[in-house]
Design a protein around this motif. Structure first.
Motif, PDB file in Angstrom:
ATOM      1  N   UNK A  51       5.943  -7.402  57.660  1.00  0.00           N
ATOM      2  CA  UNK A  51       4.669  -8.109  57.849  1.00  0.00           C
ATOM      3  C   UNK A  51       3.950  -8.359  56.521  1.00  0.00           C
ATOM      4  N   UNK A  52       3.870  -7.322  55.672  1.00  0.00           N
ATOM      5  CA  UNK A  52       3.074  -7.475  54.445  1.00  0.00           C
ATOM      6  C   UNK A  52       3.888  -7.269  53.165  1.00  0.00           C
ATOM      7  N   UNK A  53       5.160  -6.884  53.277  1.00  0.00           N
ATOM      8  CA  UNK A  53       5.994  -6.724  52.083  1.00  0.00           C
ATOM      9  C   UNK A  53       5.787  -5.414  51.348  1.00  0.00           C
ATOM     10  N   UNK A  54       5.043  -4.491  51.967  1.00  0.00           N
ATOM     11  CA  UNK A  54       4.812  -3.191  51.327  1.00  0.00           C
ATOM     12  C   UNK A  54       6.129  -2.425  51.194  1.00  0.00           C
ATOM     13  N   UNK A  55       6.415  -1.966  49.973  1.00  0.00           N
ATOM     14  CA  UNK A  55       7.637  -1.192  49.726  1.00  0.00           C
ATOM     15  C   UNK A  55       7.354   0.282  50.002  1.00  0.00           C
ATOM     16  N   UNK A  56       7.930   0.783  51.092  1.00  0.00           N
ATOM     17  CA  UNK A  56       7.697   2.189  51.440  1.00  0.00           C
ATOM     18  C   UNK A  56       8.561   3.092  50.569  1.00  0.00           C
ATOM     19  N   UNK A  57       8.102   4.327  50.423  1.00  0.00           N
ATOM     20  CA  UNK A  57       8.888   5.291  49.646  1.00  0.00           C
ATOM     21  C   UNK A  57      10.153   5.630  50.411  1.00  0.00           C
ATOM     22  N   UNK A  58      11.270   5.707  49.699  1.00  0.00           N
ATOM     23  CA  UNK A  58      12.525   6.081  50.355  1.00  0.00           C
ATOM     24  C   UNK A  58      13.155   7.251  49.613  1.00  0.00           C
ATOM     25  N   UNK A  59      14.070   7.938  50.276  1.00  0.00           N
ATOM     26  CA  UNK A  59      14.707   9.112  49.702  1.00  0.00           C
ATOM     27  C   UNK A  59      15.778   8.757  48.686  1.00  0.00           C
ATOM     28  N   UNK A  60      16.216   9.782  47.952  1.00  0.00           N
ATOM     29  CA  UNK A  60      17.205   9.575  46.894  1.00  0.00           C
ATOM     30  C   UNK A  60      18.543   9.088  47.457  1.00  0.00           C
ATOM     31  N   UNK A  61      18.961   9.662  48.579  1.00  0.00           N
ATOM     32  CA  UNK A  61      20.253   9.283  49.154  1.00  0.00           C
ATOM     33  C   UNK A  61      20.224   7.835  49.634  1.00  0.00           C
ATOM     34  N   UNK A  62      19.096   7.464  50.273  1.00  0.00           N
ATOM     35  CA  UNK A  62      18.936   6.087  50.721  1.00  0.00           C
ATOM     36  C   UNK A  62      19.007   5.132  49.523  1.00  0.00           C
ATOM     37  N   UNK A  63      18.380   5.558  48.442  1.00  0.00           N
ATOM     38  CA  UNK A  63      18.340   4.751  47.223  1.00  0.00           C
ATOM     39  C   UNK A  63      19.758   4.501  46.707  1.00  0.00           C
ATOM     40  N   UNK A  64      20.567   5.557  46.696  1.00  0.00           N
ATOM     41  CA  UNK A  64      21.949   5.415  46.229  1.00  0.00           C
ATOM     42  C   UNK A  64      22.703   4.444  47.137  1.00  0.00           C
ATOM     43  N   UNK A  65      22.488   4.576  48.455  1.00  0.00           N
ATOM     44  CA  UNK A  65      23.183   3.707  49.418  1.00  0.00           C
ATOM     45  C   UNK A  65      22.759   2.257  49.264  1.00  0.00           C
ATOM     46  N   UNK A 160      18.403   4.683  36.215  1.00  0.00           N
ATOM     47  CA  UNK A 160      17.608   5.777  36.785  1.00  0.00           C
ATOM     48  C   UNK A 160      16.480   5.207  37.637  1.00  0.00           C
ATOM     49  N   UNK A 161      16.392   5.666  38.877  1.00  0.00           N
ATOM     50  CA  UNK A 161      15.275   5.324  39.764  1.00  0.00           C
ATOM     51  C   UNK A 161      14.291   6.487  39.732  1.00  0.00           C
ATOM     52  N   UNK A 162      13.128   6.282  39.161  1.00  0.00           N
ATOM     53  CA  UNK A 162      12.170   7.382  39.029  1.00  0.00           C
ATOM     54  C   UNK A 162      11.145   7.365  40.167  1.00  0.00           C
ATOM     55  N   UNK A 163      10.753   8.549  40.593  1.00  0.00           N
ATOM     56  CA  UNK A 163       9.633   8.723  41.536  1.00  0.00           C
ATOM     57  C   UNK A 163       9.200  10.162  41.367  1.00  0.00           C
ATOM     58  N   UNK A 193      26.093   3.012  22.787  1.00  0.00           N
ATOM     59  CA  UNK A 193      26.041   1.554  22.953  1.00  0.00           C
ATOM     60  C   UNK A 193      26.038   1.121  24.408  1.00  0.00           C
ATOM     61  N   UNK A 194      25.549   2.007  25.279  1.00  0.00           N
ATOM     62  CA  UNK A 194      25.556   1.685  26.709  1.00  0.00           C
ATOM     63  C   UNK A 194      24.150   1.334  27.184  1.00  0.00           C
ATOM     64  N   UNK A 195      24.038   0.395  28.125  1.00  0.00           N
ATOM     65  CA  UNK A 195      22.709   0.051  28.635  1.00  0.00           C
ATOM     66  C   UNK A 195      22.081   1.202  29.417  1.00  0.00           C
ATOM     67  N   UNK A 196      20.771   1.350  29.245  1.00  0.00           N
ATOM     68  CA  UNK A 196      20.014   2.353  29.987  1.00  0.00           C
ATOM     69  C   UNK A 196      18.857   1.628  30.665  1.00  0.00           C
ATOM     70  N   UNK A 197      18.924   1.560  31.981  1.00  0.00           N
ATOM     71  CA  UNK A 197      17.937   0.787  32.750  1.00  0.00           C
ATOM     72  C   UNK A 197      17.100   1.741  33.613  1.00  0.00           C
ATOM     73  N   UNK A 198      15.796   1.577  33.527  1.00  0.00           N
ATOM     74  CA  UNK A 198      14.900   2.418  34.333  1.00  0.00           C
ATOM     75  C   UNK A 198      14.265   1.551  35.424  1.00  0.00           C
ATOM     76  N   UNK A 199      14.331   2.039  36.655  1.00  0.00           N
ATOM     77  CA  UNK A 199      13.646   1.367  37.762  1.00  0.00           C
ATOM     78  C   UNK A 199      12.534   2.303  38.227  1.00  0.00           C
ATOM     79  N   UNK A 200      11.293   1.914  37.970  1.00  0.00           N
ATOM     80  CA  UNK A 200      10.168   2.784  38.332  1.00  0.00           C
ATOM     81  C   UNK A 200       9.729   2.498  39.758  1.00  0.00           C
ATOM     82  N   UNK A 201       9.794   3.550  40.559  1.00  0.00           N
ATOM     83  CA  UNK A 201       9.419   3.425  41.963  1.00  0.00           C
ATOM     84  C   UNK A 201       8.109   4.160  42.175  1.00  0.00           C
ATOM     85  N   UNK A 202       7.538   3.942  43.334  1.00  0.00           N
ATOM     86  CA  UNK A 202       6.241   4.543  43.641  1.00  0.00           C
ATOM     87  C   UNK A 202       6.389   6.017  43.967  1.00  0.00           C
TER      88      UNK A 202
END
Ligand SMILES: [Zn+2]
Length: 314
Positions: A51-65, A160-163, A193-202
């Motif tokens: 309805x509003x596009x709000x990103x709910x918090x999800x667990x680490x395992x869900x995130x990996x999946x 890395x997905x941070x929360x 020489x490897x990329x390091x990407x951070x995804x900041x989550x709520x």
């Protein structure tokens, strides 16, 4: 009230026992718009409110999946000494730890896995906010070091997905020591020489923001994520000024140059795969339909004139 709700509906409900047959957990209430969402619809939408596009918090395992292709491997993390300070507040730290461990089936607040993101090999570390607020103690620090070592060993980028609420105060100074440790871990990835990407989550706050979360080659965030060091109220009381609207939210940080992109959860996989492709093999970047600009910067609110070409006077 009319006769349908007063008379007919209760009759029907008693007739079919409808109330008993609907368990409470089939419907979720969106914390942002308070609309009810059927659990299957919510799962299909990756826990983003339809309805509003709000990103709910999800667990680490869900995130990996949600991030990795099928067949990814979760790796075992080294066990760290538990409760080194024998800390106790209202409850023993050890009891809190054991409760979280059995509830969430994980040793500490981070899961690490390796696999592929739309075919691009990667090592992914994901924070579990439900595990003591994703706070960083020795276990989390060790997980980050392990993830970085694995990335170097496998010659794969680190995502890395941070929360996190920040330091794990029950571990005192040991918790603070994880800041330099995790920074060194990310430097290992960089030196290889490897990329390091951070995804900041709520939410991404405190010691995690103040260490490895701000050192990525590329900084992504989910829409609406709270990202900062100290809480807004503390800052407001310190500077004695009213803070601007949207302060410490992902969109605000994108406008002010802390983030490179704000990416919807539904587009995260494709974006990560594309970024890894661009960083690793620029000449062979995958041409996907969900092409996203590398820097999706909206027009700045102030000083927008600087970006426009200067018109010659007269
Ligand atoms: Zn909503």
């Amino acid at each position: 009230m009319n006769w349908i709700s007063d008379w007919a509906l209760p009759k029907i409900q008693t007739l079919f026992g409808a109330k008993k047959e609907v368990p409470d957990n089939l419907w979720h209430k969106c914390p942002a718009c308070e609309q009810m969402i059927f659990h299957r619809d919510l799962e299909r939408a990756l826990h983003v409110c339809p309805h509003c596009g709000h990103h709910m918090r999800i667990g680490a395992m869900q995130r990996l999946k949600y991030t990795l292709d099928e067949g990814f491997q979760r790796i075992e993390l080294p066990r760290m000494p538990q409760d080194p300070l024998r800390f106790r507040d209202q409850r023993r730290y050890l009891d809190r730890l054991k409760e979280a461990q059995s509830r969430l089936q994980m040793d500490d607040a981070v899961l690490v896995a390796h696999g592929a993101i739309l075919g691009q090999r990667a090592v992914v570390a994901a924070f579990e906010f439900a595990f003591m607020g994703g706070s960083m103690g020795a276990g989390v620090g060790e997980a980050m070091v392990t993830a970085a070592k694995l990335a170097v060993l496998q010659d794969a980028p680190l995502v890395v997905f941070t929360a996190s609420g920040g330091a794990r105060m029950q571990e005192g100074a040991i918790s603070l020591m994880q800041m330099p440790r995790t920074v060194i871990a990310t430097r290992m990835v960089k030196e290889a020489g490897l990329p390091y990407i951070v995804v900041m989550c709520d939410p991404t706050t405190g010691g995690v923001t103040a260490s490895f979360a701000m050192l990525g080659d590329i900084h992504l965030a989910e829409p609406g994520a709270l990202i900062g060091f100290a809480g807004a109220r503390v800052i407001e009381q310190t500077v004695r000024e009213k803070l601007p609207e949207g302060f410490q939210r992902a969109e605000y940080l994108l406008q002010h140059g802390i983030l490179d992109m704000v990416v919807k959860r539904s587009e995260m996989r494709a974006t990560l795969a594309r970024l890894i492709g661009l960083l690793r093999e620029p000449e062979r970047a995958p041409e996907s339909e969900s092409v996203v600009p590398l820097v999706a910067l909206p027009a700045p609110e102030d000083g927008g004139d600087a970006a426009r070409p200067v018109q010659p006077a007269g």
